[in-house]
Write an enzyme that holds these catalytic residues in place. Structure first.
Site, PDB file in Angstrom:
ATOM      1  N   LYS A 131       7.301 -15.928 -10.746  1.00 45.15           N
ATOM      2  CA  LYS A 131       6.845 -16.697  -9.548  1.00 45.15           C
ATOM      3  C   LYS A 131       5.623 -17.701 -10.116  1.00 45.15           C
ATOM      4  O   LYS A 131       5.628 -18.934  -9.754  1.00 45.15           O
ATOM      5  CB  LYS A 131       6.424 -15.984  -8.773  1.00 45.15           C
ATOM      6  CG  LYS A 131       7.259 -15.039  -7.682  1.00 45.15           C
ATOM      7  CD  LYS A 131       6.705 -14.219  -6.910  1.00 45.15           C
ATOM      8  CE  LYS A 131       7.607 -13.684  -5.815  1.00 45.15           C
ATOM      9  NZ  LYS A 131       6.960 -12.706  -4.687  1.00 45.15           N
ATOM     10  N   ASP A 136      -0.260  -8.565  -1.681  1.00 44.28           N
ATOM     11  CA  ASP A 136       0.275  -8.040  -0.569  1.00 44.28           C
ATOM     12  C   ASP A 136       0.164  -6.464  -0.499  1.00 44.28           C
ATOM     13  O   ASP A 136       1.034  -5.762  -0.033  1.00 44.28           O
ATOM     14  CB  ASP A 136       2.028  -8.352  -0.495  1.00 44.28           C
ATOM     15  CG  ASP A 136       2.723  -7.799  -1.664  1.00 44.28           C
ATOM     16  OD1 ASP A 136       1.915  -7.380  -2.581  1.00 44.28           O
ATOM     17  OD2 ASP A 136       3.795  -8.031  -1.852  1.00 44.28           O
ATOM     18  N   CYS A 156       7.947  19.490   7.850  1.00 48.82           N
ATOM     19  CA  CYS A 156       8.785  20.256   8.383  1.00 48.82           C
ATOM     20  C   CYS A 156       9.492  19.365   9.750  1.00 48.82           C
ATOM     21  O   CYS A 156      10.578  19.612   9.931  1.00 48.82           O
ATOM     22  CB  CYS A 156       8.134  21.484   9.176  1.00 48.82           C
ATOM     23  SG  CYS A 156       7.007  21.228  10.419  1.00 48.82           S
ATOM     24  N   ALA A 216       4.152 -15.655  -0.904  1.00 44.32           N
ATOM     25  CA  ALA A 216       4.146 -16.294   0.315  1.00 44.32           C
ATOM     26  C   ALA A 216       2.690 -16.903   0.507  1.00 44.32           C
ATOM     27  O   ALA A 216       2.604 -18.307   0.546  1.00 44.32           O
ATOM     28  CB  ALA A 216       4.540 -15.859   1.877  1.00 44.32           C
ATOM     29  N   ARG A 255      10.362 -18.214   3.074  1.00 38.14           N
ATOM     30  CA  ARG A 255       8.657 -18.364   3.183  1.00 38.14           C
ATOM     31  C   ARG A 255       8.013 -19.099   1.939  1.00 38.14           C
ATOM     32  O   ARG A 255       6.939 -19.724   2.214  1.00 38.14           O
ATOM     33  CB  ARG A 255       8.020 -17.093   3.808  1.00 38.14           C
ATOM     34  CG  ARG A 255       8.621 -16.138   4.580  1.00 38.14           C
ATOM     35  CD  ARG A 255       8.248 -14.807   4.541  1.00 38.14           C
ATOM     36  NE  ARG A 255       7.783 -14.072   3.443  1.00 38.14           N
ATOM     37  CZ  ARG A 255       8.730 -13.623   2.554  1.00 38.14           C
ATOM     38  NH1 ARG A 255       9.758 -13.884   2.967  1.00 38.14           N
ATOM     39  NH2 ARG A 255       8.207 -13.017   1.610  1.00 38.14           N
TER      40      ARG A 255
END
Length: 1122
Positions: A594, A642, A698, A544, A581
């Site tokens: 990309k 990112d 836990c 983006a 985006r």
């Protein structure tokens, strides 16, 4: 449908009755049957003819009525309940009124299109379904398709408004090519709105895009929920705004301009506008530990997490035992808020005594805003939204400057000429006249230099400014259409004069060349434009942020000459969720690299862009690709990553090679930028956010108290069941002897546990049919949600106490209840269906058609025999929050492992030849793969055990899939701000105070701009250095040569390292034998370091003391031996 039914009654019913009557009579006379048949044919014929004619006529009327109704519904999207009077209305009435307003908004959007969750998942994480639904029902007008208008339209089409109408009466000019990325040289002379339609439509085919190319009338505006003007005269703007303000319901009016390095926004959402969600954040919560019986009452919460409440917040209580009066749902006000306690405006003296439990939750109230129309706001602007507190006095002056520019254009019919002193003086005179009319509110001192720059660059629409304001305005439109987030109220002014070159600009240098960069040249001059075109820039990442950066750099002309070069790298491929985006990608690019697709798209914006697209991850493993020569050639590095690890690595390389790094990031409506400039600012790694607090093991496995814990456990179970264990099975089957040896060597409880699970998969739990998978899933349900809970509550009953006498099940622990399975419970059945299908996939078993039929599947589940469960008295359950392992070691682990390996070897002989399992890697973005169905089922069933609110699959995807919320508006804003800094980097010569770091939250909206922090400085004698310095020594030095070089500078080296190996330490007498050896040879001999051919030097870390035996941190030392 109603029309067709009416005709059916009038024509078909008589015909059929007649037919039946005649058939009845036909028994007596065949003639009656023929007549009956003829009657039916005639009836049907009449029906067809009349129905066709009437349906056509009535349908036309119905369509017209539907269009009118649609307009009314769309107009109702902006509901501003006039009955809300915040000074008189109670909190409950305020919330009820807001709910009514939301209901009206919802009803108006009831016919909006379905939300594609795979496409809009990141945007949904920011807005939620309701906001998206309202957005999908909104019609928006953007008037003025200059660079700013194009950016706004792009952001809104990506967001997914119902329709976008583009208005522009102007034709494309060559100046438009430096800011409007939809346009090319072939479009020059065409109408700007018309030229943008096709490329804008490619961004989102679900949005209806149309154009208006004639003068806009007020009648046009009635069709929209929000209208945006980017290039309109003040006179027309006042007229349009007056109409929108008084329209019923009001139409949101936004006026925004970008003039050189200056920008403005004005918002008017009507006389009354309700904000349903002011900040978009989840309501804060706390787990109650105790409540006092006093006036006012004090509430103490567990110290599991700090409270986020503020004085004045309203909260409600639930699940409080003892003091049940607080469970009435009534909002109560917080006072004296502290990290783990607060005071309640409530007298609890006569309430029941607090016993245990309780959740306190913030109540988020709607907010009613009263906007002034533009005509009034110009005279009474109120408080301006500030971006930079060092420029607190700028907005009032810019408020006048933009009005003066409008008057200049009105009187002279043009913009001021770049560099013209006469035109600048005319504008100053207009400002002075406006200022004098302010009376007592006039500005005492007018900054003539600022007005000169304002006038000179006013014709230019710079791409970074357009990107920045396109993000801001796009977000304001979303607010107007949805009531989500607080609107900008009402004026915002911004300038970036620091981006100008430090040397004075001459008028000749600003003259246009009749090229696409003329607008930029008119602001920065030709010299800087040449530097920009000849720059060598490295962009890391083409997601983006990367797409926005590529677009910006192409429009600015960065690397757009033979001397310049833009290197782009990204090892990722395009997915569907990217398309909302990452606007350089289209649906036909899914699956492609990309970087390659983005680079090709950027070249279509500016064919002169010299870009190389790579698919390498920038990491230590690719330093032969991004070698020393590559890094040394760069002028700037832009990070569009990112993840923190990638950013940290790029930071170390920029630090090492002393290259400017321009950092940015987004998180939903928030964004930040950081400038890392050699020797001027601290580096990225100098300050880091604290790590996110992880829930104790836990808590996740036995004592969850929120849905995040349940989803963390569910994700872990998914990966264990369907990825880790099948992978272990295949490791054993591929190399049994080697696998057995590694398990014996480990010899611990973890190895024992792995072997037990591998044996289960190959023996007692091995599935051969789909019914086997159903049996396995049903027994898993019983184990997870019934047996384990029974064991836990057997080991720790509800009245159990700790060694100190306090109740074991004190907050934040929640006492669980086992689930009783029912195939009629859709949650139970969906979990088992998802688990069965995934189990079948791991064994390569085909899923029969009935396997996805709920009724048939339920029958198969009900046939499974579930054995009775008896809790164990000696079961070991981890309760220590500091414990990091669930595995309990025992003395006989080695013997058990030997036995398990023996059983595995025997079991393997019974398997079909070549048997292997199919491990499943978690993939959150494919709704058809049942991954999220299983994780949501696991989490929600566990939530039922513990009385925790369940979540839908989408919310589960956000949390378990660790989806980072993202929207186009904040991304565009961040990249615009960074590119304003890029001007400074490429120009050179700027001081630290000229650079700006920024944090923005568009939801509030909030801007925080400040100069970067200087790097820490170390001083020694007459020398000083920072983290940016690296001492470079040329020559093939011996160890002794280096020690002498340091000694001459008053530094006594006592330790020298290369990589992880120690080359020299003054305490080791044997190291004296190394003094005469070449450092390169020592590194090869001791550290096993072979310097690759592409590298000319060796790096050393040296520890030194001064003459007073005090440690001195010295820079990295590079020995250039080649």
């Amino acid at each position: 449908m109603e029309i067709r039914l009416g005709l059916w009654v009038y024509f078909l019913v008589p015909a059929l009755l007649g037919f039946l009557l005649e058939v009845f009579m036909a028994d007596r006379d065949p003639y009656f049957f023929r007549r009956a048949l003829l009657l039916l044919i005639i009836g049907l014929g009449c029906y067809a003819i009349l129905n066709g004619g009437l349906f056509y006529m009535l349908r036309r009327k119905e369509v017209e009525e539907e269009e009118e109704l649609s307009k009314e519904q769309e107009g109702d999207l902006l509901i501003s309940p006039s009955e809300l009077e915040t000074d008189e209305t109670t909190v409950t009435e305020l919330i009820d009124s807001a709910d009514q307003g939301m209901d009206q908004l919802d009803s108006s959007g009831s016919n909006s299109r379905e939300i594609d969750e795979n496409l809009h998942s990141r945007q949904l994480a920011v807005y939620g379904r309701e906001t998206m639904r309202r957005l999908f029902a909104s019609n928006v007008l953007v008037s003025g398709l200059n660079g700013l208008g194009a950016e706004i339209a792009k952001n809104l089409v990506l967001a997914g408004v119902k329709s976008m109408t583009l208005h522009d009466e102007e034709d494309v000019h060559i100046w438009d090519l430096s800011s409007n990325f939809f346009l090319s040289e072939d479009d020059i002379g065409k109408n700007r709105a018309f030229a943008c339609v096709q490329k804008l439509q490619e961004l989102n085919n679900a949005v209806t895009i149309s154009t208006i190319t004639e003068r806009l009338s007020k009648g046009h505006l009635s069709n929209f929920q929000a209208v945006v003007f980017t290039d309109v005269s003040l006179e027309d703007a006042i007229e349009y705004d007056e109409f929108c303000h008084n329209h019923q319901p009001p139409i949101a009016f936004i006026k925004s301009e970008v003039r050189g390095l200056f920008g403005s926004v004005f918002c008017d959402f009507g006389p009354e506008f309700t904000v349903f969600d002011v900040d978009g954040e989840e309501p804060h919560t706390g787990i109650v530990a105790s409540i006092s019986n006093e006036n006012p009452a004090t509430v103490y919460c567990v110290d599991d997490e700090r409270l986020e409440f503020q004085d004045g917040d309203l909260v409600v209580f639930s699940e409080v035992s003892g003091m049940k009066e607080l469970n009435d749902g009534k909002p109560r006000k917080v006072k004296n808020a502290r990290p783990y306690s607060f005071t309640l405006e409530e007298d609890t003296t006569h309430f029941g005594r607090y016993e245990k439990g309780g959740i306190v939750t913030q109540v988020k109230l709607p907010k009613l805003l009263h906007f002034k129309p533009l005509s009034v706001a110009l005279r009474e602007p109120g408080d301006y939204l500030l971006s930079d507190f060092s420029k607190y006095d700028r907005p009032p002056l810019l408020h006048l400057a933009f009005q003066a520019l409008d008057k200049f254009r009105h009187d002279l019919g043009r913009f001021p000429i770049a560099g013209s002193e006469d035109d600048a003086q005319k504008l100053k005179d207009f400002v002075s006249g406006l200022n004098m009319n302010l009376g007592e509110g006039k500005i005492e001192q007018i900054d003539d230099k600022l007005l000169h720059h304002f006038a000179s660059g006013s014709r230019a629409v710079l791409n970074p400014m357009a990107a920045m304001f396109g993000g801001i305005v796009g977000q304001e439109v979303v607010k107007a259409c949805s009531g989500k987030f607080h609107p900008l109220f009402q004026f915002f002014y911004f300038d970036s004069l620091e981006s100008l070159p430090v040397e004075p600009l001459m008028a000749d240098d600003l003259s246009p060349l009749n090229c696409r960069y003329d607008g930029q040249i008119s602001v920065f001059g030709l010299k800087l434009q040449k530097k920009i075109e000849e720059a060598k820039v490295f962009i890391v990442g083409s997601g983006a942020l990367g797409c926005e950066f590529l677009k910006n750099l192409a429009l600015m002309g960065v690397c757009c000459s033979q001397s310049g070069k833009l290197t782009l790298t990204d090892d990722d491929v395009i997915e569907k969720s990217n398309l909302s985006r990452q606007f350089l990608f289209r649906d036909w690019n899914i699956g492609q690299a990309k970087s390659t697709v983005a680079a090709t798209a950027a070249c279509s914006i500016n064919p002169q862009l010299n870009v190389e697209a790579l698919q390498n991850r920038a990491s230590p493993e690719t330093e032969d690709v991004f070698d020393d020569a590559f890094w040394e050639s760069l002028n700037a590095v832009i990070s569009a990553l990112d993840n923190i690890n990638g950013r940290m690595y790029i930071d170390t390389r920029c630090l090492y090679f002393q290259k400017p790094l321009l950092e940015s990031g987004t998180l939903g409506a928030k964004c930040n930028t950081q400038m890392i400039i050699p020797h001027l600012t601290e580096n990225y790694g100098a300050s880091r956010d604290p790590p996110e607090r992880q829930a104790p093991m836990c808590t996740v496995h036995s004592f969850p108290h929120n849905i995040d814990h349940c989803l963390t456990w569910a994700r872990s179970e998914f990966e264990g069941l369907f990825e880790r264990i099948p992978t272990e099975v295949n490791k054993f089957l591929s190399k049994p002897a080697e696998y057995a040896s590694s398990m014996i060597s480990a010899g611990d409880a973890m190895a024992r546990d792995l072997l037990e699970h591998v044996l289960e998969c190959l023996e007692e739990e091995r599935c051969e049919t789909f019914q086997d998978c159903i049996t396995w899933a049903r027994l898993k349900f019983e184990d997870y949600f019934s047996n384990r809970v029974k064991q836990l509550t057997f080991s720790f009953p509800e009245d159990c106490a700790t060694s100190t006498g306090t109740p074991f099940w004190s907050a934040p622990k929640r006492f669980p209840r086992p689930l009783l399975f029912s195939s009629r419970d859709s949650g139970h059945l969906n979990f088992i269906m998802a688990a069965s299908i995934l189990r079948a996939e791991t064994y390569g078993i085909p899923v029969p058609d009935w396997g996805k039929n709920p009724k048939m599947f339920a029958d198969a589940v009900d046939r499974v025999v579930v054995p009775q469960f008896e809790p164990k008295k000696d079961a070991k359950i981890v309760t220590d929050e500091k414990e990091v392992s669930l595995y309990t070691s025992s003395e006989d682990d080695a013997a058990v492992i030997d036995d398990l390996i023996s059983k595995l070897e025997s079991c393997a002989k019974k398997l079909p030849p070549g048997f292997r399992m199919n491990p499943i890697q978690f993939e959150k973005d494919d709704d058809s793969n049942y991954h999220m169905d299983l994780i949501a089922g696991l989490a929600n069933m566990r939530a039922r055990n513990y009385g925790i609110a369940e979540v839908d699959k989408l919310k589960a995807k956000f949390i378990a899939g660790r989806i980072i919320p993202a929207i186009a508006t904040s991304t565009a804003l961040a990249t615009g701000l960074v590119c304003l800094e890029l001007y400074k980097v490429l120009a050179g010569g700027h001081k630290r105070e000229d650079y700006k770091n920024t944090f923005v939250n568009l939801a509030l909206p909030l801007f925080s701009i400040a100069e970067p922090v200087a790097p820490k400085e170390v001083r020694h004698r007459d020398m000083k250095w920072t983290v940016w310095d690296r001492w470079i020594i040329h020559g093939n030095l011996t160890l002794k040569d280096l020690l002498i070089w340091l000694y001459d500078r008053g530094l006594n080296a006592y330790s020298i390292s290369c990589g992880t190996s120690l080359l020299y330490n003054s305490m080791f007498t044997r190291h004296k034998d190394r003094l005469e050896k070449k450092i390169v040879d020592l590194a090869r001999e001791v550290a096993k370091v072979e310097v690759p051919p592409h590298r000319r030097h060796l790096d050393l870390v040296v520890a030194c003391e001064n003459d007073d035996d005090a440690d001195i941190d010295v820079p990295l030392i590079s020995i250039y031996f080649r």
